[in-house]
Design an enzyme around this catalytic site. Sequence first.
Site, PDB file in Angstrom:
ATOM      1  N   SER A 550      -4.265   6.022   7.185  1.00 41.34           N
ATOM      2  CA  SER A 550      -4.372   6.047   5.729  1.00 41.34           C
ATOM      3  C   SER A 550      -3.172   6.795   5.140  1.00 41.34           C
ATOM      4  O   SER A 550      -2.034   6.380   5.350  1.00 41.34           O
ATOM      5  CB  SER A 550      -5.707   6.669   5.317  1.00 41.34           C
ATOM      6  OG  SER A 550      -5.975   6.407   3.959  1.00 41.34           O
ATOM      7  N   ASP A 635     -10.229  -3.876   3.283  1.00 38.89           N
ATOM      8  CA  ASP A 635      -9.964  -2.472   2.959  1.00 38.89           C
ATOM      9  C   ASP A 635      -9.837  -2.287   1.444  1.00 38.89           C
ATOM     10  O   ASP A 635      -9.038  -2.956   0.796  1.00 38.89           O
ATOM     11  CB  ASP A 635      -8.675  -2.025   3.657  1.00 38.89           C
ATOM     12  CG  ASP A 635      -8.516  -0.514   3.705  1.00 38.89           C
ATOM     13  OD1 ASP A 635      -9.038   0.167   2.816  1.00 38.89           O
ATOM     14  OD2 ASP A 635      -7.866  -0.020   4.644  1.00 38.89           O
ATOM     15  N   HIS A 670     -11.629  -0.024   5.387  1.00 38.88           N
ATOM     16  CA  HIS A 670     -10.829   1.162   5.663  1.00 38.88           C
ATOM     17  C   HIS A 670     -11.339   1.958   6.861  1.00 38.88           C
ATOM     18  O   HIS A 670     -10.557   2.534   7.605  1.00 38.88           O
ATOM     19  CB  HIS A 670     -10.823   2.054   4.415  1.00 38.88           C
ATOM     20  CG  HIS A 670      -9.709   3.042   4.384  1.00 38.88           C
ATOM     21  ND1 HIS A 670      -8.388   2.660   4.341  1.00 38.88           N
ATOM     22  CD2 HIS A 670      -9.703   4.400   4.379  1.00 38.88           C
ATOM     23  CE1 HIS A 670      -7.617   3.738   4.301  1.00 38.88           C
ATOM     24  NE2 HIS A 670      -8.381   4.805   4.336  1.00 38.88           N
TER      25      HIS A 670
END
Length: 704
Positions: A550, A635, A670
């Site tokens: 991330s 995501d 995600h």
Amino acid sequence: MKSTDAKAPIAYKQPTELEKHGDVRIDNYFWMRLSDKQKLTEVRDKQTQKVISYLEEENSYYESVTSYTKNFEEKLFEEMKGRIKEDDSSVPYKDNGYYYITSYEKGMQYPIYSRKKENLDATEQIMFNVNEMAKDFDYFQLGGLNISPDNKLAVFATDTISRRQYFLRVKNLETGKIYTDIIDNTTGGSVWANDNKTFFYTKKDPVTLRSSKVYRHVLGTPSSEDVEVYHEKDETFSTYVTKSKSNKYIIVGSYSTVSTEAQFLDANNPTSNLQMLQPRERDLEYSVAHFGNDFYLLTNKDGATNFKLMKTPVNKTTKENWTDVIPHREDTLLEDFSIFKEYLVLEERTNGLNKVRIIRWDAKEDYYLPFDEETYSVGVYNNPDFDTHIIRYSYNSMTTPASVIDFNMNDKSKEIKKEQEVLGGKFKKENYISKRVWATARDGKKVAISLVYHKNTPLNKNTPLLQYAYGSYGYTIPDNFSTTRLSLLDRGFVFALAHIRGSQYLGREWYEDGKMLNKKNTFTDFIDCSKYLIDNNYTSEKHLYAMGGSAGGLLMGAIANMNPELYNGIIAAVPFVDVISTMIDDSIPLTTGEYDEWGNPNDKEYYDYIKSYSPYDQVERKAYPNMLVTTGFHDSQVQYWEPAKWVAKLRELKTDNNLLMLRTDMDAGHGGASGRFDALKETAKDYTFFLALENKIDPELIKH
């Protein structure tokens, strides 16, 4: 990893001109961006077909390149799985007359949520068996379980796409009936009023996914009749709703990176109007708890950079009425607090280490829980019982499996309720070494690195070392134990966790010095830690690996551009790498709420600074390390097209013959796979990438 005859996909180039502040960027892969509607529709237009075909080609390439490691990867998965107690359960916790338990059954991917009334010998009542609920879905997440005050009803949230857009429903725990009430596009959280028929929840903006509105729902009425209680119109803020531990107040909060605001209403009177606690001010942050006649506030008021604890009467809540309870300290970050009838419990961080401080309200005692390892992680659980002398906390370190401990604040006795079991018969704590070293960054700041390795691992230039970090949003990665990490340590790897700027490891200023126009400190800290590890003979450039996800994936992209020669391999998981394009586009989820983290590129100063490190914009014609990039098609935090475009541009420009692979989970978002074993399989794939580069794959397991 071995060379392969497989041909890497070459993405089609379709130049798109992007202009801002007179600066023109040419994005050859802008076409990869699909809308949510395009992704979810069964009838695919030409662009959707083209994008999905490209992602599938990349997946096929990954499978082809790694095909010879599949036997080893499966062995690694079984090895990791073999350390886990499959038929495990949590330590029961008591709330409002019931003991609540989360358990897993052997071979099952998902948890079972149950409870027992009054005592642990009572009949177990299964509330939700997530294995049954998930059986028809590729991805399934149950969240937001919220029991009504009379213990009869439960609001629950489900996500079957991995966009974190939850459906809310209500189950009658006495009859098993699920009510027809269904509410879409929520954050998953909810709060019951004290009447057992009204609950509050937060809805998301359908495009940006910003949590923007709080609604009130009455059981049995259509959601179309739900009352909008609050609308957060400032696009840089999000909103939430919670309930005080005292159960007296419903609290509606708004937050941005640098400012917060809270309003409240009487939980016994859910239709009453919200009352403002303290209006928002830029750079004023506070969080709220209720006790007696006062609100308690964890706040940075009066320049309290590391935060302090204040209180104010319930009937006089604005900041001029706030008084200090725990003053600000330059050397100690106040991270959180818990209120009990006779005690105040503080969670602090000094010189990077967690501390738990216990204070009697009558001021007769004030002490810290003792911890004696050089580096460790401790956290106070959510202790819902207010009138108790017992505080529950968790403790672990890089060499010590996690324990759940009940501490009696009256007589200072403690009971270990559960210690994580590491199955397989091979793990012994004394076989591993953990320590903390300090690297000097280029500006003279000292950066901590937590290390763990097997005692038989020699430390020299041939030692493989995996360096990990995150470094954003003030989030501090704890020095945790990991059963999966043992698969690397037992094969001679050192694991290094770099506590770089952008976290709050050394207090709030450590975070401030790694964001906005100081963001590059995050990247240079990581690089300087790498150089320290090489210079001090822990490893060398041929055996140093890096990993982050991330915002930590942004870190990976930055270091790959800045010092690619330092690393033999990098994994960038769900990486935030197209920073300029994302932060300029306020229709993309999370963008507007992140201006105070990265800066707003609509301002030329921030545009120029962000562009100077944005990994996608800084890809150059040069050699890069072996790289594996992962993403999820659904995501919502970092859109899949960022890593996909980045890989395409790297392929176009890189001058080396090193591996570059993109792995896209077409069913996930995600957080990756939702099932516990599916998540382990992803970890096995990642570790296999590093171990193959080190030629540490058992020869008999190599597919020929």
